[in-house]
Design a protein around this motif. Structure first.
Motif, mmCIF file in Angstrom:
data_model
loop_
_atom_site.group_PDB
_atom_site.id
_atom_site.type_symbol
_atom_site.label_atom_id
_atom_site.label_comp_id
_atom_site.label_asym_id
_atom_site.label_seq_id
_atom_site.Cartn_x
_atom_site.Cartn_y
_atom_site.Cartn_z
ATOM 1 N N ASP A 77 0.857 -1.188 0.000
ATOM 2 C CA ASP A 77 0.000 0.000 0.000
ATOM 3 C C ASP A 77 0.896 1.241 0.000
ATOM 4 N N PRO A 78 1.130 1.837 -1.179
ATOM 5 C CA PRO A 78 2.073 2.967 -1.246
ATOM 6 C C PRO A 78 1.610 4.178 -0.440
ATOM 7 N N LEU A 79 0.307 4.312 -0.236
ATOM 8 C CA LEU A 79 -0.190 5.486 0.483
ATOM 9 C C LEU A 79 0.132 5.374 1.969
ATOM 10 N N ALA A 80 -0.220 4.230 2.558
ATOM 11 C CA ALA A 80 0.075 4.034 3.976
ATOM 12 C C ALA A 80 1.584 4.020 4.218
ATOM 13 N N LEU A 81 2.333 3.553 3.218
ATOM 14 C CA LEU A 81 3.790 3.496 3.352
ATOM 15 C C LEU A 81 4.374 4.897 3.552
ATOM 16 N N ALA A 82 3.833 5.873 2.842
ATOM 17 C CA ALA A 82 4.340 7.248 2.946
ATOM 18 C C ALA A 82 4.123 7.793 4.348
ATOM 19 N N ALA A 83 2.936 7.552 4.889
ATOM 20 C CA ALA A 83 2.637 8.056 6.228
ATOM 21 C C ALA A 83 3.514 7.360 7.264
ATOM 22 N N GLU A 84 3.729 6.055 7.050
ATOM 23 C CA GLU A 84 4.559 5.323 8.005
ATOM 24 C C GLU A 84 5.993 5.839 7.972
ATOM 25 N N ALA A 191 0.012 9.736 -7.020
ATOM 26 C CA ALA A 191 0.664 9.314 -5.777
ATOM 27 C C ALA A 191 1.537 8.084 -6.006
ATOM 28 N N PHE A 195 5.556 7.491 -5.610
ATOM 29 C CA PHE A 195 6.103 6.341 -4.866
ATOM 30 C C PHE A 195 7.203 5.659 -5.685
#
Lengths: 426, 320
Positions: A77-84, A191, A195
């Protein structure tokens, strides 16, 4: 030597903290993820109080230089990865993305999968499966139905391809489920392209390089009792939670069986979400600070140590070389109120759950039904938890944990393979 | 297992990856923007620092710096340095749940952007606010900027749980090199912040209000026009007492702020803090030592003698 770490329960036993300890106590080159996706929540706490919930980064990331590799079995999940990565930077780890490699064949979890996942889980009403609502299962299901059209990590490098795949995906899901509460496809492509610009996307052979370069820790997600084939259907995950994927990756690198298999267990058997938890006891005076009630899985559930279920998990997983037993601090606590922590060695109808053939979900569903109606039989709280667990499961406990940090771990024996000549698991 | 605690916002993710690939930290100002970014606009705003399940002991820490011409290259340097502050506070355990807010101060008598205020954040989101600050570069030739307006905002337009729920003051750091105007003008407040102020507020009154809520410090950095200026130092010492810090190396700004908070929170004493810096290989020890000599000695009576054992700095992470 490499290490494979899996949870022999329903998850939450402490894989993250065990992986962090491994990375703190020996030169680990990379942590490799081999199942699950962003729904993982592996908590690591450092001695100075910093805390991170690892979802996609390997739980060794707080240790300088330790890499993370997401193999093709991970749903990315590239989106959650950014936040993490953002939170890791806030903790003083600014280079987490630089230490990450992702297999281009890995499936993508997108906002459309997530939206579909939630629509379906809500429609199940009280019959919920305990899905985390992150779209991981949906991504796997779609890839099985439409293998050629499933969006994969490598597609992020070719915006035109990704655009087509995401548009198709959105339309197909909307045709099934109605309008999606999800952002426009163009914005999602933007997005994902960002990534791909930032993160190193690699081919299968990269893992061989990592394994040749040094020790790798294979960090499993979830737990064997949630396995897609051997868990208690339908309260399972769309993922193989045994050692199977990890052993296959090792074999592809020509290093079959060259890893110590470590099973993680907690002195209380827990479950987050619906489904069988035979020894559940709401009177246990426990709470888990990292697992609050959430709308997708509900409250975190505690039960007494279920040796029957854990023996089953051990058999499903094809055995382990050693156990890590966590939460010993709880076991040694004298509770002021509520039930003392006991051990269940047998149910009212059996002391052994036989393992079925993979793929026979009807059988697993019948087993789940029976377990929902099963009563545990208890023995008095063990005086010596380590000895008792060793006896019950017939495997040495090699590591104990009595707190959240690496400093709270005690190695009881060398971490070695029990019998290096035996064939790798099932 | 969990339910995905990390945000899956598609715009946030795109933004984060772009920033991580090296987009300018000054993107907003460098793009020619000459009015306050919507996210930093003080108009009708209240900035809140709140406790949460994840951050039960929130501590409000606000850093506002002068962005007028007299500060020369200092604001740009601060924009690159300040993102380290959160990591430093957490790494050393100087504060348990810090919530940081950044903002900028100009001159309400002539600047286009006299006051810019970000949000209190518990993670690196306040770095976004830093990137949105317009570097004014103006200011008049009268050696005064609108610090009093900034203090007015902090006193009356912030709401902080550390103070309101637990009676512990937050921290306010003003970084600048000039004097404040003698009163907060109702006309300027109405024009910039809003509300219905009926009369001007004398400077001493607003200092009294803001220091009741925030332990307030003035930092005068080297490299600015009035570095070391006696008039400036005396002016602020008259208002804030010993809480006036001369900073002769701007590279040490985060360490100085972090250590000041650590001292205030009694998480550490000055000697232990300086040892921390040394251990971390910081070149800032001498600057910080000099800068905080007054503050630290004033605290020595109350500061605890050593860190609690769990705070001992022994894990292997030693960089920011």
């Amino acid at each position: 030597m490499n290490y494979l770490v899996v949870d022999l329960g329903y998850g939450d036993a402490g894989k993250g903290t065990v992986v962090d300890w491994l990375c703190a106590t020996r030169p680990v080159h990379a942590v490799v993820r081999f199942n699950g996706g962003a729904q993982a929540a592996h908590n690591v706490v450092l001695r100075d109080g910093r805390h991170h919930t690892f979802a996609q980064f390997g739980a060794g990331t707080l240790r300088p230089g330790v890499r993370t590799h997401l193999s093709r079995y991970v749903v990315v999940d590239p989106l959650a990865l950014a936040a993490e990565a953002g939170h890791l930077a806030a903790l003083g780890v600014p280079d987490a993305l630089d230490r990450l490699t992702v297999d281009g064949e890995a499936l993508l979890a997108t906002p459309y999968h997530r939206a579909a996942n939630r629509v379906r889980e809500i429609a199940r009403g009280t019959g919920r499966h305990g899905s985390c609502g992150m779209g991981v299962g949906e991504a796997v299901a779609y890839s099985l139905a439409e293998p050629a059209d499933a969006p994969r990590v490598a597609d992020c490098r070719t915006p035109a391809v990704l655009l087509r795949k995401l548009t198709d995906l959105r339309e197909r899901l909307a045709a099934d489920l109605g309008p999606m509460d999800a952002p426009p496809v163009d914005d999602c492509v933007t997005a994902c392209t960002a990534f791909a610009d930032r993160v190193s996307i690699v081919s299968r052979s990269h893992l061989t390089k990592l394994l040749r370069a040094g020790t790798c820790v294979f960090e499993g997600a979830q737990g064997v009792l949630l396995d897609e084939w051997h868990g208690f259907h339908p309260y399972t995950t769309w993922s193989t939670t045994t050692f199977t994927n990890a052993e296959r990756l090792l074999a592809e690198a020509g290093m079959a069986g060259e890893a110590m298999r470590l099973g993680v267990l907690r002195t209380v058997t827990t479950r987050h979400g619906p489904g069988p938890l035979v020894t559940e006891d709401p009177a246990l005076p426990l709470a888990d600070p990292h697992n609050p009630t959430n709308p997708w899985q509900g409250a975190f559930r505690f039960g007494h140590f279920d040796a029957v279920a854990h023996r089953y998990a051990l058999e499903v997983a094809g055995g382990v070389d050693g156990l890590a037993l966590t939460h010993l601090d709880l076991a040694n606590l004298k509770p002021r109120a509520g039930s003392p922590m006991k051990i269940c060695r047998r149910y009212d109808w059996t002391d052994r759950l036989p393992v079925g053939l993979p793929g026979d979900l009807d059988r697993q569903a019948r087993l789940a039904e029976r377990l929902l109606d099963t009563r545990p039989e208890y023995d008095d709280p063990p005086r010596d938890w380590v000895a008792t667990v060793q006896d019950e499961l017939d495997v040495p406990v090699v590591l104990t944990s009595s707190g959240p940090t690496a400093e709270d771990k005690t190695a009881l024996a060398a971490l070695t393979m029990r019998d290096p000549t035996s064939a790798p698991g099932c | 297992m969990g339910s995905g605690i990390w945000s899956t916002d598609v715009y946030d993710a795109a933004d984060r990856y772009r920033r991580a690939t090296g987009a300018s930290a000054f993107a907003y100002s460098d793009s020619g923007a000459r009015k306050v970014h919507a996210a930093l606009d003080p108009r009708d705003a209240v900035r809140e620092s709140r406790d949460s399940a994840e951050h039960p002991q929130s501590l409000a820490i606000s850093v506002l710096f002068d962005v007028t011409g007299s500060m020369r290259g200092v604001p740009r340097k601060l924009q690159t340095k300040l993102p380290q502050l959160l990591g430093l506070l957490l790494r050393k355990g100087y504060a348990r749940d810090p919530q940081i807010m950044f903002g900028a101060i100009g001159d309400a008598t002539c600047d286009r952007v006299p006051l810019q205020v970000g949000q209190f954040e518990s993670d690196n989101r306040m770095d976004d606010d830093l990137g949105r600050i317009v570097l004014e570069g103006g200011g008049g030739g009268q050696m005064r900027e609108s610090y009093e307006l900034a203090m007015y905002f902090m006193a009356r337009h912030t709401s902080i749980d550390c103070y309101e729920r637990r009676g512990r003051r937050g921290y306010l750091f003003l970084i600048g090199d000039e004097l404040a105007y003698p009163k907060v003008k109702a006309r300027e407040v109405a024009g910039l912040i809003g509300g219905e102020p009926t009369e001007d507020v004398p400077l001493r009154q607003i200092v009294k209000e803001v220091t009741a809520k925030y332990d307030t410090y003035y930092l005068l950095p080297s490299g600015s026009s009035y570095a070391g200026n006696r008039k400036v130092l005396d002016f602020w010492r008259d208002l804030l007492g010993q809480n006036v810090i001369e900073l002769d190396d701007l590279d040490a700004v985060c360490e100085t702020i972090a250590l000041t908070v650590g001292l205030g929170e009694e998480a550490i004493d000055l000697d232990a803090g300086l040892r921390d810096l040394d251990q971390a290989g910081s070149a800032a020890t001498r600057t910080v030592s000099k800068a905080l000599a007054r503050v630290g000695s004033g605290r020595r009576g109350t500061a605890v003698s050593a860190l609690p054992v769990v705070r001992a700095f022994t894990d292997r992470i030693s960089r920011l």
